[in-house]
Motif scaffolding. Sequence first.
Motif, PDB file in Angstrom:
ATOM      1  N   ALA A   1      11.861  -6.319   0.133  1.00 16.74           N
ATOM      2  CA  ALA A   1      11.352  -5.765   1.422  1.00 16.74           C
ATOM      3  C   ALA A   1      12.169  -4.866   2.081  1.00 16.74           C
ATOM      4  CB  ALA A   1      11.121  -7.216   2.350  1.00 16.74           C
ATOM      5  N   ALA A   2      13.512  -4.931   1.889  1.00 20.46           N
ATOM      6  CA  ALA A   2      14.500  -4.059   2.461  1.00 20.46           C
ATOM      7  C   ALA A   2      14.396  -2.909   2.151  1.00 20.46           C
ATOM      8  CB  ALA A   2      15.782  -4.612   2.111  1.00 20.46           C
ATOM      9  N   ALA A   3      13.543  -2.369   1.104  1.00 17.40           N
ATOM     10  CA  ALA A   3      13.571  -1.198   0.605  1.00 17.40           C
ATOM     11  C   ALA A   3      12.680  -0.065   1.131  1.00 17.40           C
ATOM     12  CB  ALA A   3      13.434  -1.015  -0.981  1.00 17.40           C
ATOM     13  N   GLY A   4      11.906  -0.560   2.165  1.00 18.99           N
ATOM     14  CA  GLY A   4      10.968   0.163   3.002  1.00 18.99           C
ATOM     15  C   GLY A   4       9.818   0.408   1.926  1.00 18.99           C
ATOM     16  N   ASP A   5       8.961   1.630   2.482  1.00 19.62           N
ATOM     17  CA  ASP A   5       7.939   1.942   1.641  1.00 19.62           C
ATOM     18  C   ASP A   5       8.035   3.584   1.584  1.00 19.62           C
ATOM     19  OD1 ASP A   5       5.498   2.314   0.457  1.00 19.62           O
ATOM     20  OD2 ASP A   5       4.399   1.886   2.204  1.00 19.62           O
ATOM     21  N   PRO A   6       8.618   4.076   0.853  1.00 21.10           N
ATOM     22  CA  PRO A   6       8.871   5.457   0.662  1.00 21.10           C
ATOM     23  C   PRO A   6       7.870   6.356  -0.095  1.00 21.10           C
ATOM     24  CG  PRO A   6      10.494   4.355  -0.628  1.00 21.10           C
ATOM     25  CD  PRO A   6       9.778   3.525   0.056  1.00 21.10           C
ATOM     26  N   CYS A   7       7.090   5.373  -0.875  1.00 19.08           N
ATOM     27  CA  CYS A   7       6.209   5.868  -1.800  1.00 19.08           C
ATOM     28  C   CYS A   7       4.736   5.417  -1.770  1.00 19.08           C
ATOM     29  CB  CYS A   7       6.604   5.505  -3.455  1.00 19.08           C
ATOM     30  SG  CYS A   7       8.121   6.079  -3.753  1.00 19.08           S
ATOM     31  N   GLY A   8       4.424   4.484  -0.977  1.00 17.09           N
ATOM     32  CA  GLY A   8       3.232   3.987  -0.806  1.00 17.09           C
ATOM     33  C   GLY A   8       2.943   2.734  -1.738  1.00 17.09           C
ATOM     34  N   GLY A   9       3.901   2.065  -1.891  1.00 13.69           N
ATOM     35  CA  GLY A   9       3.772   0.629  -2.636  1.00 13.69           C
ATOM     36  C   GLY A   9       4.702  -0.271  -2.443  1.00 13.69           C
ATOM     37  N   THR A  10       4.365  -1.395  -2.816  1.00 16.63           N
ATOM     38  CA  THR A  10       5.453  -2.501  -2.688  1.00 16.63           C
ATOM     39  C   THR A  10       6.643  -2.182  -3.651  1.00 16.63           C
ATOM     40  OG1 THR A  10       3.916  -4.208  -1.992  1.00 16.63           O
ATOM     41  CG2 THR A  10       5.915  -4.883  -2.640  1.00 16.63           C
ATOM     42  N   VAL A  11       7.883  -2.136  -2.779  1.00 16.57           N
ATOM     43  CA  VAL A  11       8.997  -1.672  -3.885  1.00 16.57           C
ATOM     44  C   VAL A  11       9.480  -2.733  -4.653  1.00 16.57           C
ATOM     45  CG1 VAL A  11      11.418  -0.919  -3.877  1.00 16.57           C
ATOM     46  CG2 VAL A  11       9.604  -0.001  -2.221  1.00 16.57           C
ATOM     47  N   LEU A  12       9.649  -2.555  -5.879  1.00 15.37           N
ATOM     48  CA  LEU A  12      10.140  -3.411  -7.012  1.00 15.37           C
ATOM     49  C   LEU A  12      11.827  -2.928  -7.150  1.00 15.37           C
ATOM     50  CD1 LEU A  12       7.550  -4.194  -9.696  1.00 15.37           C
ATOM     51  CD2 LEU A  12       8.242  -5.621  -7.517  1.00 15.37           C
ATOM     52  N   GLU A  13      12.561  -3.468  -6.866  1.00 20.70           N
ATOM     53  CA  GLU A  13      14.086  -3.425  -7.122  1.00 20.70           C
ATOM     54  C   GLU A  13      14.981  -4.599  -7.059  1.00 20.70           C
ATOM     55  OE1 GLU A  13      15.457  -0.355  -4.365  1.00 20.70           O
ATOM     56  OE2 GLU A  13      17.182   0.241  -5.496  1.00 20.70           O
ATOM     57  N   GLU A  52      -0.255   1.688 -25.700  1.00 16.42           N
ATOM     58  CA  GLU A  52      -1.470   1.658 -25.166  1.00 16.42           C
ATOM     59  C   GLU A  52      -1.561   2.966 -23.981  1.00 16.42           C
ATOM     60  OE1 GLU A  52      -2.388  -2.232 -23.108  1.00 16.42           O
ATOM     61  OE2 GLU A  52      -3.836  -1.182 -21.980  1.00 16.42           O
ATOM     62  N   GLY A  53      -2.742   3.489 -24.330  1.00 15.40           N
ATOM     63  CA  GLY A  53      -3.049   4.777 -23.455  1.00 15.40           C
ATOM     64  C   GLY A  53      -3.687   4.371 -21.914  1.00 15.40           C
ATOM     65  N   CYS A  54      -3.309   5.386 -21.148  1.00 16.79           N
ATOM     66  CA  CYS A  54      -3.749   5.431 -19.893  1.00 16.79           C
ATOM     67  C   CYS A  54      -4.405   6.951 -19.717  1.00 16.79           C
ATOM     68  CB  CYS A  54      -2.816   4.934 -18.819  1.00 16.79           C
ATOM     69  SG  CYS A  54      -2.197   3.295 -18.746  1.00 16.79           S
ATOM     70  N   THR A  55      -5.167   6.846 -18.766  1.00 18.93           N
ATOM     71  CA  THR A  55      -5.614   8.170 -17.918  1.00 18.93           C
ATOM     72  C   THR A  55      -4.683   8.687 -16.736  1.00 18.93           C
ATOM     73  OG1 THR A  55      -8.008   7.594 -18.339  1.00 18.93           O
ATOM     74  CG2 THR A  55      -7.661   9.391 -16.803  1.00 18.93           C
ATOM     75  N   ARG A  56      -4.141  10.072 -17.358  1.00 14.60           N
ATOM     76  CA  ARG A  56      -3.197  10.569 -16.475  1.00 14.60           C
ATOM     77  C   ARG A  56      -3.959  10.566 -15.103  1.00 14.60           C
ATOM     78  NH1 ARG A  56      -0.793  16.158 -18.221  1.00 14.60           N
ATOM     79  NH2 ARG A  56      -0.384  14.981 -20.110  1.00 14.60           N
ATOM     80  N   HIS A  57      -2.859  10.189 -13.796  1.00 11.74           N
ATOM     81  CA  HIS A  57      -3.351  10.603 -12.621  1.00 11.74           C
ATOM     82  C   HIS A  57      -2.276  11.018 -11.617  1.00 11.74           C
ATOM     83  CE1 HIS A  57      -5.913  10.599  -9.202  1.00 11.74           C
ATOM     84  NE2 HIS A  57      -5.383   9.450  -8.540  1.00 11.74           N
ATOM     85  N   MET A  58      -2.502  11.888 -10.742  1.00 14.50           N
ATOM     86  CA  MET A  58      -1.170  12.279  -9.808  1.00 14.50           C
ATOM     87  C   MET A  58      -1.967  12.220  -8.408  1.00 14.50           C
ATOM     88  SD  MET A  58       1.287  15.370  -9.997  1.00 14.50           S
ATOM     89  CE  MET A  58       0.236  16.756  -9.777  1.00 14.50           C
ATOM     90  N   LEU A  59      -1.032  11.677  -7.595  1.00 15.48           N
ATOM     91  CA  LEU A  59      -1.521  11.586  -6.136  1.00 15.48           C
ATOM     92  C   LEU A  59      -0.455  12.623  -5.396  1.00 15.48           C
ATOM     93  CD1 LEU A  59      -1.206   7.818  -5.434  1.00 15.48           C
ATOM     94  CD2 LEU A  59      -3.322   9.184  -6.055  1.00 15.48           C
ATOM     95  N   ALA A  60      -1.094  13.164  -4.377  1.00 16.20           N
ATOM     96  CA  ALA A  60      -0.253  14.151  -3.585  1.00 16.20           C
ATOM     97  C   ALA A  60       0.647  13.347  -2.590  1.00 16.20           C
ATOM     98  CB  ALA A  60      -1.333  14.790  -2.626  1.00 16.20           C
ATOM     99  N   ALA A  61       1.515  13.974  -1.912  1.00 17.96           N
ATOM    100  CA  ALA A  61       2.504  13.156  -1.005  1.00 17.96           C
ATOM    101  C   ALA A  61       1.939  12.366  -0.235  1.00 17.96           C
ATOM    102  CB  ALA A  61       3.645  14.068  -0.597  1.00 17.96           C
ATOM    103  N   GLU A  62       0.987  12.800   0.407  1.00 20.56           N
ATOM    104  CA  GLU A  62       0.329  11.666   1.305  1.00 20.56           C
ATOM    105  C   GLU A  62       1.163  11.474   2.373  1.00 20.56           C
ATOM    106  OE1 GLU A  62      -3.664  10.142  -0.601  1.00 20.56           O
ATOM    107  OE2 GLU A  62      -2.045   9.026  -1.148  1.00 20.56           O
ATOM    108  N   GLY A  63       2.167  12.430   3.070  1.00 24.23           N
ATOM    109  CA  GLY A  63       3.130  11.787   4.032  1.00 24.23           C
ATOM    110  C   GLY A  63       4.186  11.086   3.443  1.00 24.23           C
ATOM    111  N   TYR A  64       4.294  10.539   2.301  1.00 20.08           N
ATOM    112  CA  TYR A  64       5.462   9.830   1.734  1.00 20.08           C
ATOM    113  C   TYR A  64       6.472  10.743   1.365  1.00 20.08           C
ATOM    114  CZ  TYR A  64       2.232   5.854   1.870  1.00 20.08           C
ATOM    115  OH  TYR A  64       1.533   4.750   2.221  1.00 20.08           O
ATOM    116  N   GLN A  65       7.815  10.371   1.620  1.00 19.25           N
ATOM    117  CA  GLN A  65       8.825  11.110   1.350  1.00 19.25           C
ATOM    118  C   GLN A  65       9.377  10.889  -0.101  1.00 19.25           C
ATOM    119  OE1 GLN A  65      10.362  13.651   3.560  1.00 19.25           O
ATOM    120  NE2 GLN A  65       8.353  13.417   4.412  1.00 19.25           N
ATOM    121  N   GLY A  66       9.221   9.835  -0.822  1.00 19.34           N
ATOM    122  CA  GLY A  66       9.938   9.596  -2.095  1.00 19.34           C
ATOM    123  C   GLY A  66      11.321   9.346  -1.616  1.00 19.34           C
TER     124      GLY A  66
END
Lengths: 494, 261
Positions: free
Chosen positions: B73-85, B94-108
């Motif tokens: 919880a302390a790691a904030g939300d820099p990416c748009g997901g619940t942080v695992l750390e 196992e294969g996956c379909t590649r997908h990329m999201l824009a920044a949408e305001g997240y700083q990373g």
Amino acid sequence: MRGRTILGAAIALFAGAVAWGQGATPPDRWWNPDEGRTFPATLDYADATGTLRLLLDNGPMETKGHPFFTALGPNGRACVTCHQPADAMSLSAASVAAQWAKNGAKDPLFAAGDGSNCPSLPQEERASHSLLIDHGLIRIARPWPPKNVTPDFRLEVVRDPSTCNLDPKHGLASSQPHISVFRRPRPVANFKYIEAMGFAYDPKAGMPLPLDPETGKPVSGNLMADGRVPSLTAQMRDAAGTHLAFLKNMDAADIARVLDFERRLYVAQQTDRLGGALDGDGAKGGPRLLQVSAPGRLGSQGTPVWSEFEAWEKAAPAVKAGWTPEVRAFRASVARGARVFREKTFLISDTAGINSPIGFGNPVRNSCVFCHNMSYMGMDVAPGQVDLGTTNKPFADPLAHLPLFRVTCTGRPHPHYGRTILTHDPGYALTTGRCADVGRITLQTLRGLSGRAPYFSNGSAKDLRGVVDYYERRYNIGYTEQEKQDLVNLMRAL
Amino acid sequence: MIRVAILLAAVAANGGAAVRYIGCPVYRDTDNGRKSGCWLVEDEASGVRYDVTAAPTKPDWNHAVLVEGVQSAAAGDPCGGTVLEPARVSVLEEGCTRHMLAAEGYQGRRFALPERNVRPLYEERKRPDRPFADGRFTIPFDYQSRFITYQLSDYYLDATINYALDVQPAGIEVTGFADVRKVEVSGRTIAEPASLARERAELVRNALIMRGIAADRITVRVGRGGAPFVPAAFDGLAAPAARRVDIRIVPELSEARRGTP
């Protein structure tokens, strides 16, 4: 100026070396074997964009009888034949074309073994040497499968304009199966950096640096496009047996003399016809810095890569006022280019050696210095076998003059291409036998570029703009026109 | 077969819940400098999208990943997901379909050199003080992998090798472990082959030899269970600790050896 004029300019500049003794007739740019010239401590040559400089530690050196400059085998070639001083110790396509125009097939450069598309072809015909004359490409014949390796892929010839891979005597189905790929000669200079080991590990292999079987000592892993030999000594033997047709091993004294010469030699661009002295007004371009600096340093933790030109950015207005508009514009462009090189990030994807197997992720955002990370040289401090796609479809540009192979992975599929790969040159995989290494090529040095077009291991970029344009297409970077020109100007200043 | 809940009941030291699941990664291009992108992996069972960017091994957008981590919880939300750390990611076939999201305001996250990084050869290295003690080291591995992970496993491998080089002559025991328990994760039964334990140990043995340790000083074993020599290599995560190599380095002149009859 668009780099596309470079090739023509290079040919025009064949008149001779610059900075030779006043009043004396400059010797020919081309060094023939056994000429017995003196290799001076400082040797300058005009090239397409200015002046290239070679520095020889403790020079001058007499080349008479020196094994680097002596034809060791029956084909009349010496090491210097394909590692010409005026071409930054590589071999430009322009020089090759000039030699063909001058001497035709009788010049030792066009020896049948590797100076033609295939030894079985009629050697007097220009077409039989087209890959060398038109693209600066030497034939590299590798045994297939590699000795003591069980490959995890099959190789088939899809097409072969060189004819050699389907040749009954020299091809993949011959009694001694070989694959013929065509590559540019690498520069034989600045070895302090090429041999440097910055870290004890190769992160791309997840293991310590490879060992030289002859000495048991670690080596940098940055020699040869396909990493087929681990040391300069082994490279010499390999070259003597193949390119020089000198089947007996070089003796220890010969090897020591060649090593001594190669390790004392530095090359870089010294002046630019637009920007003037590349070490002027506080900048540190030119080979002198290479001669005195420590090798193998990571730019991100020390001297930033290409910060040699920072002084031009920070020069006082009074200093800049003394520059002509052309000099000012060029120097500003080079300094910007260095920043673009370091700071303009883009998404790198599906690139073996970066996106696999290290764990950086696929994709990963980074800039040119992600791989070109060594201070002063822009090589990879870690061994640098990377698949940029220059030899693999669909990323490789159409290269109708090169053979095309179909690789079928028989074990695990390739991490990015799947089970089938179309390639012009499997690269590192010809050494390791691993499907995952298809198309991985050892990164090249970035010094003396103006003297040695074309670029990439298969010569697919005919000029420096072609290099930038390839990266733009491959990674959809989004360089502006200004940024592209700045990168070209940076590279021509190296 | 052991059944593992999608959301483990275990609560980590920092108070966050531990998770272990398989999913397809999505890349968010935050364009905030080098290595700034975010990796997000949704747990299909719970519908929670986790931010796994902190894992030393990053995902490949063409492949499913095994995610192991603790909610932070302390790691904030820099990416748009619940942080695992802390977090660990293992790339699966196992294969996956590649997908990329824009920044949408997240700083990373701006890139910072991880603490666990191998130092260059040209830097001075502190040598161990005499008398030499027995050295105990652990090298972690990703699931189904015998690759030395950059800026995690290589750090521990380097520490192992440096110590072995510094205290020679020494006897070196290399013990490999694989997680052979069959468990169900996100509807798949996963387990490592038993042979992987020896492969990992042999890999470490080879690395020691390549750096100059005499082969006859090294013994290789296969281990089962138990705690790792260096728990810190797993940042408190339980499941990854079953995938490791433990190394014991016993200097011949160590205090411990002197007292041995």
